[in-house]
Motif scaffolding. Structure first.
Motif, short mmCIF file in Angstrom:
data_model
loop_
_atom_site.label_atom_id
_atom_site.label_comp_id
_atom_site.label_asym_id
_atom_site.label_seq_id
_atom_site.Cartn_x
_atom_site.Cartn_y
_atom_site.Cartn_z
N VAL A 157 0.85 -1.19 0.00
CA VAL A 157 0.00 0.00 0.00
C VAL A 157 0.88 1.24 0.00
O VAL A 157 1.85 1.32 0.75
CB VAL A 157 -0.91 0.01 1.25
N THR A 158 0.53 2.19 -0.83
CA THR A 158 1.17 3.49 -0.82
C THR A 158 0.11 4.50 -0.44
O THR A 158 -0.89 4.65 -1.15
CB THR A 158 1.76 3.86 -2.20
N CYS A 159 0.29 5.16 0.68
CA CYS A 159 -0.68 6.14 1.14
C CYS A 159 -0.43 7.47 0.47
O CYS A 159 0.72 7.91 0.33
CB CYS A 159 -0.61 6.30 2.66
N LEU A 160 -1.50 8.11 0.04
CA LEU A 160 -1.41 9.42 -0.59
C LEU A 160 -1.72 10.49 0.45
O LEU A 160 -2.53 10.28 1.34
CB LEU A 160 -2.40 9.52 -1.75
N GLU A 161 -1.08 11.61 0.32
CA GLU A 161 -1.36 12.72 1.22
C GLU A 161 -2.75 13.29 0.91
O GLU A 161 -3.16 13.34 -0.24
CB GLU A 161 -0.31 13.82 1.05
#
Length: 162
Positions: A157-161
């Motif tokens: 998972v890559t969390c976005l701001e």
């Protein structure tokens, strides 16, 4: 309308799932475990979670007999644990580092979170069972990134701001 099971499975692969290992401890002291990709939060009051083992599972009956389980939410890089606990072998804990919780349940080292439960109910759900657990304890590693499964592959998972 009749859906082709293979087509249904392929279509559902477009929805990412987390990867968990359900663990328990038999009365004999044997550590038990199985991989699931069907884990979800169910209720806040009371705190309930659920997962869906296949009715043909050879691991689930042993875990069910204990009355308790721990959901080990696998973290990025733990694909090998997913594969190990889904293999058709009896001793899935060989070469696996774990510790027992205060409640006596196996906690896999390096997992992103651990949710300890008592079995609340088990319902028939087609070719699976829907297991509900009442949450007794929960712990998480705040910096761990969960392992996900999408379209037949593992990912992260890559969390976005915001």
């Amino acid at each position: 309308m009749t859906l082709d099971p293979a087509n249904f499975r392929a279509m559902m692969s477009h929805y990412p799932t987390g990867v968990c290992v359900i663990t328990s401890l038999a009365a004999t002291g044997e550590a038990l475990g199985m991989t699931v990709g069907t884990f979800t939060s169910v209720s806040l009051d009371p705190p309930l979670v659920g997962f869906l083992p296949d009715k043909r599972s050879t691991s689930w009956p042993d875990i069910a007999a204990t009355g308790r389980f721990c959901v080990n939410i696998l973290a990025e890089g733990q694909e090998w644990l997913c594969r190990k606990f889904s293999a058709p072998v009896r001793d899935r804990f060989s070469d696996v580092v774990y510790r027992l919780s205060e409640n006596g349940l196996p906690l896999l080292d390096g997992a992103g979170a651990w949710i300890e439960c008592a079995i609340h109910a088990v319902h028939e759900a087609g070719d699976h069972l829907f297991v509900l657990g009442v949450v007794e304890a929960i712990t998480a590693e705040p910096t761990a990134s969960p392992l996900v499964f999408l379209r037949g592959k593992f990912g992260q998972v890559t969390c976005l701001e915001a």
